[in-house]
Design a protein around this motif. Structure first.
Motif, mmCIF file in Angstrom:
data_model
loop_
_atom_site.group_PDB
_atom_site.id
_atom_site.type_symbol
_atom_site.label_atom_id
_atom_site.label_comp_id
_atom_site.label_asym_id
_atom_site.label_seq_id
_atom_site.Cartn_x
_atom_site.Cartn_y
_atom_site.Cartn_z
ATOM 1 N N ALA A 1 -7.303 0.853 15.017
ATOM 2 C CA ALA A 1 -8.524 1.599 15.333
ATOM 3 C C ALA A 1 -9.614 0.636 15.784
ATOM 4 O O ALA A 1 -9.754 -0.452 15.243
ATOM 5 N N ARG A 2 -10.345 1.037 16.779
ATOM 6 C CA ARG A 2 -11.413 0.194 17.328
ATOM 7 C C ARG A 2 -12.599 1.085 17.696
ATOM 8 O O ARG A 2 -12.475 2.287 17.844
ATOM 9 N N THR A 3 -13.725 0.471 17.904
ATOM 10 C CA THR A 3 -14.890 1.179 18.423
ATOM 11 C C THR A 3 -14.655 1.469 19.896
ATOM 12 O O THR A 3 -14.451 0.553 20.686
ATOM 13 N N ILE B 1 -16.336 8.163 10.092
ATOM 14 C CA ILE B 1 -15.665 7.399 11.146
ATOM 15 C C ILE B 1 -14.161 7.360 10.894
ATOM 16 O O ILE B 1 -13.355 7.568 11.812
ATOM 17 N N VAL B 2 -13.752 7.125 9.649
ATOM 18 C CA VAL B 2 -12.324 7.123 9.328
ATOM 19 C C VAL B 2 -11.745 8.524 9.538
ATOM 20 O O VAL B 2 -10.610 8.669 10.017
ATOM 21 N N GLY B 3 -12.507 9.561 9.218
ATOM 22 C CA GLY B 3 -12.052 10.933 9.448
ATOM 23 C C GLY B 3 -11.855 11.238 10.921
ATOM 24 O O GLY B 3 -10.900 11.928 11.299
ATOM 25 N N VAL B 4 -12.737 10.733 11.765
ATOM 26 C CA VAL B 4 -12.565 10.894 13.220
ATOM 27 C C VAL B 4 -11.238 10.274 13.643
ATOM 28 O O VAL B 4 -10.466 10.861 14.404
ATOM 29 N N ARG B 5 -10.947 9.100 13.117
ATOM 30 C CA ARG B 5 -9.676 8.438 13.425
ATOM 31 C C ARG B 5 -8.504 9.249 12.905
ATOM 32 O O ARG B 5 -7.463 9.355 13.561
ATOM 33 N N LEU C 1 0.829 -1.190 0.000
ATOM 34 C CA LEU C 1 0.000 0.000 0.000
ATOM 35 C C LEU C 1 0.871 1.250 0.000
ATOM 36 O O LEU C 1 1.977 1.250 0.549
ATOM 37 N N VAL C 2 0.381 2.309 -0.579
ATOM 38 C CA VAL C 2 1.112 3.574 -0.621
ATOM 39 C C VAL C 2 1.039 4.282 0.730
ATOM 40 O O VAL C 2 1.991 4.926 1.160
ATOM 41 N N LEU C 3 -0.088 4.140 1.419
ATOM 42 C CA LEU C 3 -0.278 4.793 2.706
ATOM 43 C C LEU C 3 0.705 4.243 3.722
ATOM 44 O O LEU C 3 0.858 3.026 3.852
ATOM 45 N N ASP C 4 1.378 5.112 4.452
ATOM 46 C CA ASP C 4 2.407 4.653 5.381
ATOM 47 C C ASP C 4 1.825 3.775 6.483
ATOM 48 O O ASP C 4 0.662 3.927 6.858
ATOM 49 N N PRO C 5 2.610 2.781 6.964
ATOM 50 C CA PRO C 5 2.075 1.806 7.934
ATOM 51 C C PRO C 5 1.501 2.432 9.197
ATOM 52 O O PRO C 5 0.517 1.928 9.737
ATOM 53 N N ALA C 6 2.073 3.547 9.666
ATOM 54 C CA ALA C 6 1.534 4.198 10.866
ATOM 55 C C ALA C 6 0.128 4.731 10.591
ATOM 56 O O ALA C 6 -0.763 4.631 11.437
ATOM 57 N N ALA C 7 -0.072 5.286 9.397
ATOM 58 C CA ALA C 7 -1.409 5.773 9.026
ATOM 59 C C ALA C 7 -2.372 4.610 8.839
ATOM 60 O O ALA C 7 -3.547 4.692 9.219
#
Length: 196
Positions: free
Chosen positions: A17-19, A134-138, A3-9
């Motif tokens: 990320a969890r509920t 939800i992803v934006g909140v994270r 994936l292009v997105l860095d592993p920390a992201a």
């Protein structure tokens, strides 16, 4: 291929990320919510219809009214969360289509003249936007606790109108002690993907 997105992201947005079920008392500001929206508004929807509507429940009086409609297991955490958002689908989203989809402004009448069609499309596309939210909140470094355990009709009557359908209630904030339940299993790639 990686994936292009860095592993920390990747961890921040998905793997770690969890509920959240408990939060600190650190406030969630209007500026944070605006930054979240200004990011997630770019997520795709059919005809760019963007039917998601967000009601922020901040006052104690409004929170008490909302908690009364939550299922028993969701009441305490909803009462205590720094911010609660009601995510709803706007069934009259088509009124904005001439502005939002200028490539084909006639889509408003050509595809969405009938209310049942709008309701189905609004529900599906607002659910997409709710996931982006939800992803934006994270992405803001916060945790989300999305819930569908509530009296939908009661919440609609209390906070919305006949043109809006509630989808979920989301508690938002920084996770507190014991915020997480154990990670539940996930299906593996070969259990969900079929090539034909």
């Amino acid at each position: 291929m990686s994936l292009v997105l860095d592993p920390a992201a990747q961890d921040l947005l998905f793997r770690e990320a969890r509920t959240a079920n408990a939060f600190t008392d650190e406030p969630v500001t209007d500026e944070q919510v605006k930054a979240i929206y200004d990011l997630v508004k770019y997520g795709p929807t059919a005809f760019n219809q963007t039917p998601l509507r967000i009601t922020l429940v901040r006052s104690r009086e409004a929170r008490d009214r909302l908690v009364a409609h939550m299922s028993e297991g969701n009441r305490a955490k909803t009462a205590a969360a720094p911010l609660v958002a009601i995510l709803a689908a706007d069934n009259e989203f088509h009124e904005e289509l001439p502005q939002l989809f200028p490539a084909f402004p006639q889509a408003k009448d050509a595809f969405f003249a009938e209310r049942p069609v709008r309701e189905g499309s609004a529900a599906m596309n607002a659910a997409l936007q709710a996931a982006y939210f939800i992803v934006g909140v994270r992405a803001a470094g916060l945790a989300a606790g999305p819930m569908t355990g509530f009296d939908f009709e009661g919440v609609r009557k209390e906070f919305l109108d006949d043109d809006h359908t509630p989808l979920m209630v989301v508690n938002i904030g920084r996770p507190g002690p014991d915020a997480w339940y154990p990670r539940s299993p996930r299906l593996e790639y070969d259990e969900v993907v079929t090539t034909v």
